[in-house]
Design a protein around this motif. Structure first.
Motif, PDB file in Angstrom:
ATOM      1  N   MET A 129       0.834  -1.198   0.000  1.00 14.85           N
ATOM      2  CA  MET A 129       0.000   0.000   0.000  1.00 14.85           C
ATOM      3  C   MET A 129       0.872   1.253   0.000  1.00 14.85           C
ATOM      4  O   MET A 129       0.610   2.220  -0.728  1.00 14.85           O
ATOM      5  CB  MET A 129      -0.941  -0.003   1.197  1.00 14.85           C
ATOM      6  N   LEU A 130       1.916   1.259   0.813  1.00 12.11           N
ATOM      7  CA  LEU A 130       2.838   2.393   0.834  1.00 12.11           C
ATOM      8  C   LEU A 130       3.474   2.593  -0.538  1.00 12.11           C
ATOM      9  O   LEU A 130       3.584   3.719  -1.037  1.00 12.11           O
ATOM     10  CB  LEU A 130       3.913   2.178   1.894  1.00 12.11           C
ATOM     11  N   ARG A 131       3.881   1.496  -1.138  1.00 14.90           N
ATOM     12  CA  ARG A 131       4.503   1.587  -2.462  1.00 14.90           C
ATOM     13  C   ARG A 131       3.528   2.143  -3.493  1.00 14.90           C
ATOM     14  O   ARG A 131       3.870   3.001  -4.304  1.00 14.90           O
ATOM     15  CB  ARG A 131       5.011   0.209  -2.881  1.00 14.90           C
ATOM     16  N   HIS A 132       2.280   1.669  -3.467  1.00 21.70           N
ATOM     17  CA  HIS A 132       1.263   2.191  -4.389  1.00 21.70           C
ATOM     18  C   HIS A 132       1.011   3.677  -4.142  1.00 21.70           C
ATOM     19  O   HIS A 132       0.845   4.457  -5.085  1.00 21.70           O
ATOM     20  CB  HIS A 132      -0.053   1.427  -4.220  1.00 21.70           C
ATOM     21  N   GLN A 133       0.963   4.080  -2.871  1.00 21.12           N
ATOM     22  CA  GLN A 133       0.734   5.489  -2.568  1.00 21.12           C
ATOM     23  C   GLN A 133       1.799   6.372  -3.215  1.00 21.12           C
ATOM     24  O   GLN A 133       1.504   7.489  -3.663  1.00 21.12           O
ATOM     25  CB  GLN A 133       0.725   5.723  -1.053  1.00 21.12           C
ATOM     26  N   LEU A 209      -8.071   4.685   0.864  1.00 14.88           N
ATOM     27  CA  LEU A 209      -7.133   3.624   1.208  1.00 14.88           C
ATOM     28  C   LEU A 209      -7.851   2.612   2.095  1.00 14.88           C
ATOM     29  O   LEU A 209      -8.431   2.999   3.118  1.00 14.88           O
ATOM     30  CB  LEU A 209      -5.931   4.196   1.965  1.00 14.88           C
ATOM     31  N   ALA A 210      -7.831   1.338   1.729  1.00 17.54           N
ATOM     32  CA  ALA A 210      -8.514   0.314   2.526  1.00 17.54           C
ATOM     33  C   ALA A 210      -7.671  -0.954   2.544  1.00 17.54           C
ATOM     34  O   ALA A 210      -7.655  -1.719   1.577  1.00 17.54           O
ATOM     35  CB  ALA A 210      -9.902   0.032   1.967  1.00 17.54           C
ATOM     36  N   ASN A 211      -6.965  -1.165   3.628  1.00 18.66           N
ATOM     37  CA  ASN A 211      -6.150  -2.369   3.830  1.00 18.66           C
ATOM     38  C   ASN A 211      -6.817  -3.163   4.950  1.00 18.66           C
ATOM     39  O   ASN A 211      -6.495  -2.997   6.126  1.00 18.66           O
ATOM     40  CB  ASN A 211      -4.713  -1.979   4.198  1.00 18.66           C
ATOM     41  N   ILE A 212      -7.787  -4.001   4.569  1.00 14.11           N
ATOM     42  CA  ILE A 212      -8.592  -4.683   5.599  1.00 14.11           C
ATOM     43  C   ILE A 212      -8.573  -6.179   5.322  1.00 14.11           C
ATOM     44  O   ILE A 212      -7.580  -6.846   5.521  1.00 14.11           O
ATOM     45  CB  ILE A 212     -10.033  -4.118   5.629  1.00 14.11           C
ATOM     46  N   ASN A 213      -9.668  -6.740   4.843  1.00 14.84           N
ATOM     47  CA  ASN A 213      -9.693  -8.124   4.382  1.00 14.84           C
ATOM     48  C   ASN A 213     -10.772  -8.267   3.315  1.00 14.84           C
ATOM     49  O   ASN A 213     -11.609  -7.376   3.133  1.00 14.84           O
ATOM     50  CB  ASN A 213      -9.909  -9.117   5.535  1.00 14.84           C
ATOM     51  N   LYS A 257     -12.189   0.639 -12.285  1.00 14.17           N
ATOM     52  CA  LYS A 257     -11.343  -0.120 -13.190  1.00 14.17           C
ATOM     53  C   LYS A 257      -9.956  -0.335 -12.584  1.00 14.17           C
ATOM     54  O   LYS A 257      -9.367   0.584 -12.017  1.00 14.17           O
ATOM     55  CB  LYS A 257     -11.202   0.609 -14.535  1.00 14.17           C
ATOM     56  N   LEU A 258      -9.450  -1.553 -12.760  1.00 16.35           N
ATOM     57  CA  LEU A 258      -8.133  -1.881 -12.238  1.00 16.35           C
ATOM     58  C   LEU A 258      -7.057  -1.183 -13.065  1.00 16.35           C
ATOM     59  O   LEU A 258      -6.975  -1.352 -14.280  1.00 16.35           O
ATOM     60  CB  LEU A 258      -7.916  -3.395 -12.272  1.00 16.35           C
ATOM     61  N   ILE A 259      -6.215  -0.398 -12.391  1.00 17.29           N
ATOM     62  CA  ILE A 259      -5.141   0.332 -13.051  1.00 17.29           C
ATOM     63  C   ILE A 259      -3.828  -0.438 -12.960  1.00 17.29           C
ATOM     64  O   ILE A 259      -3.092  -0.578 -13.935  1.00 17.29           O
ATOM     65  CB  ILE A 259      -4.959   1.728 -12.432  1.00 17.29           C
ATOM     66  N   THR A 260      -3.545  -0.937 -11.774  1.00 17.83           N
ATOM     67  CA  THR A 260      -2.313  -1.697 -11.574  1.00 17.83           C
ATOM     68  C   THR A 260      -2.464  -2.575 -10.343  1.00 17.83           C
ATOM     69  O   THR A 260      -3.319  -2.336  -9.483  1.00 17.83           O
ATOM     70  CB  THR A 260      -1.096  -0.764 -11.416  1.00 17.83           C
ATOM     71  N   VAL A 271      -4.689  -0.980  -7.320  1.00 22.10           N
ATOM     72  CA  VAL A 271      -5.065   0.430  -7.515  1.00 22.10           C
ATOM     73  C   VAL A 271      -6.193   0.448  -8.524  1.00 22.10           C
ATOM     74  O   VAL A 271      -6.038  -0.001  -9.667  1.00 22.10           O
ATOM     75  CB  VAL A 271      -3.900   1.284  -8.033  1.00 22.10           C
ATOM     76  N   LEU A 272      -7.358   0.943  -8.103  1.00 21.64           N
ATOM     77  CA  LEU A 272      -8.539   1.057  -8.952  1.00 21.64           C
ATOM     78  C   LEU A 272      -8.858   2.533  -9.165  1.00 21.64           C
ATOM     79  O   LEU A 272      -8.570   3.359  -8.293  1.00 21.64           O
ATOM     80  CB  LEU A 272      -9.736   0.359  -8.298  1.00 21.64           C
ATOM     81  N   GLN A 273      -9.453   2.845 -10.302  1.00 22.88           N
ATOM     82  CA  GLN A 273      -9.822   4.226 -10.581  1.00 22.88           C
ATOM     83  C   GLN A 273     -11.298   4.281 -10.986  1.00 22.88           C
ATOM     84  O   GLN A 273     -11.792   3.426 -11.729  1.00 22.88           O
ATOM     85  CB  GLN A 273      -8.964   4.814 -11.697  1.00 22.88           C
ATOM     86  N   LYS A 274     -11.995   5.303 -10.469  1.00 26.24           N
ATOM     87  CA  LYS A 274     -13.405   5.473 -10.793  1.00 26.24           C
ATOM     88  C   LYS A 274     -13.530   6.146 -12.149  1.00 26.24           C
ATOM     89  O   LYS A 274     -13.084   7.282 -12.342  1.00 26.24           O
ATOM     90  CB  LYS A 274     -14.106   6.319  -9.718  1.00 26.24           C
TER      91      LYS A 274
END
Length: 275
Positions: A129-133, A209-213, A257-260, A271-274
């Motif tokens: 998540m940090l890397r994606h940010q 950001l949502a790092n849950i399950n 949509k899935l970006i990466t 990473v998804l984009q609206k």
């Protein structure tokens, strides 16, 4: 509320697998030890039948030996000092505890004093998540951190220039710890307590950001979509690589949509984009 502690001796190659499985059934904190893992969950969240099923599934292959007990919430700094090492996420950010010295050569530094909160940067999901940010423009953006834990992702958003940050968690222990970590890193935001439906954050947000399950993400994804601006980004982690298909399918139905994506130790981050 008290925490339940499970000391699990197992073969080294099964540590990550057991952490993954136990995360799926409500365990929120782990320590890797020389002999295996220590796993912790709130007493009120513990599902005995689900736990027994996980242990039974891997008992023979992982050579599991198990002991369990109950412990009151305490200051965990001493325990973490024995087990916590700094984390470097590429050249983007150096994550350390207050008892570690700074290191040059990184764009950013985060100071985390983890107590009984999940999200120290050691786990593959937080790392990713940090890397994606680091790949997304946070400058002047409104950011929502769902299930914030130690607050590490919200702190990263602050360092990347977010204009406004909202964060919350369902555990009051995480909220207390998260706010302490916010103070250590100059974040003025205060972490809220509750689920996303209880906190009811007011959108729109540029980044969520949502790092849950997996189960929580599937249940709440429509809320995330509704809170996002057009072209806004949703970063997700906390699930296995084989769960990506289910999450992407629902995301597509909601206009996301899935970006990466990336994976580490069989954990995925998207990473998804609206659109």
């Amino acid at each position: 509320m008290d925490y339940l502690e499970f000391k699990i001796k197992c073969l080294e190659e099964f540590r990550e697998i057991l952490i993954a499985e136990l995360s799926e059934i409500g365990f929120d904190s782990f320590l890797e030890t020389e002999e295996g893992i220590d796993a912790y969950t709130l007493a009120g969240d513990f599902d005995r039948s689900a736990f027994d099923e996980v242990i039974s599934q891997y008992s023979d292959a992982a050579q599991i030996e198990l002991s369990e007990g109950k412990m009151e919430k305490i200051n965990w700094n001493a325990e973490w000092e024995k087990n916590y090492d700094p984390i470097a996420v590429d050249e983007l950010v150096y994550v350390r505890a207050s008892f570690h010295p700074s290191q040059p050569g990184f764009k950013h530094e985060i100071v985390i004093n983890p107590k009984m909160s999940f999200g120290t940067g050691h786990h593959a999901t937080t790392f990713q998540m940090l890397r994606h940010q680091g790949t997304i423009d946070h400058q002047g953006k409104r950011v929502l951190d769902v299930g914030s834990g130690t607050g590490i992702l919200a702190i990263m958003a602050h360092l990347l220039g977010a204009r406004q940050i909202e964060a919350f968690d369902i555990d009051d222990w995480c909220v207390d710890n998260g706010n302490e970590n916010f103070d250590l890193n100059g974040v003025k935001t205060r972490m809220g307590l509750g689920t996303i439906r209880e906190v009811n954050p007011k959108g729109p947000f540029d980044i969520i950001l949502a790092n849950i399950n997996k189960n929580v993400l599937l249940d709440e994804m429509k809320i995330y979509s509704d809170l996002l601006v057009d072209q806004g980004y949703l970063l997700l982690s906390g699930f296995y690589t084989h769960d990506v298909e289910d999450l992407e399918k629902l995301a597509n139905q909601l206009g996301l949509k899935l970006i990466t994506q990336q994976s580490k130790d069989n954990w995925a981050a998207l990473v998804l984009q609206k659109k």
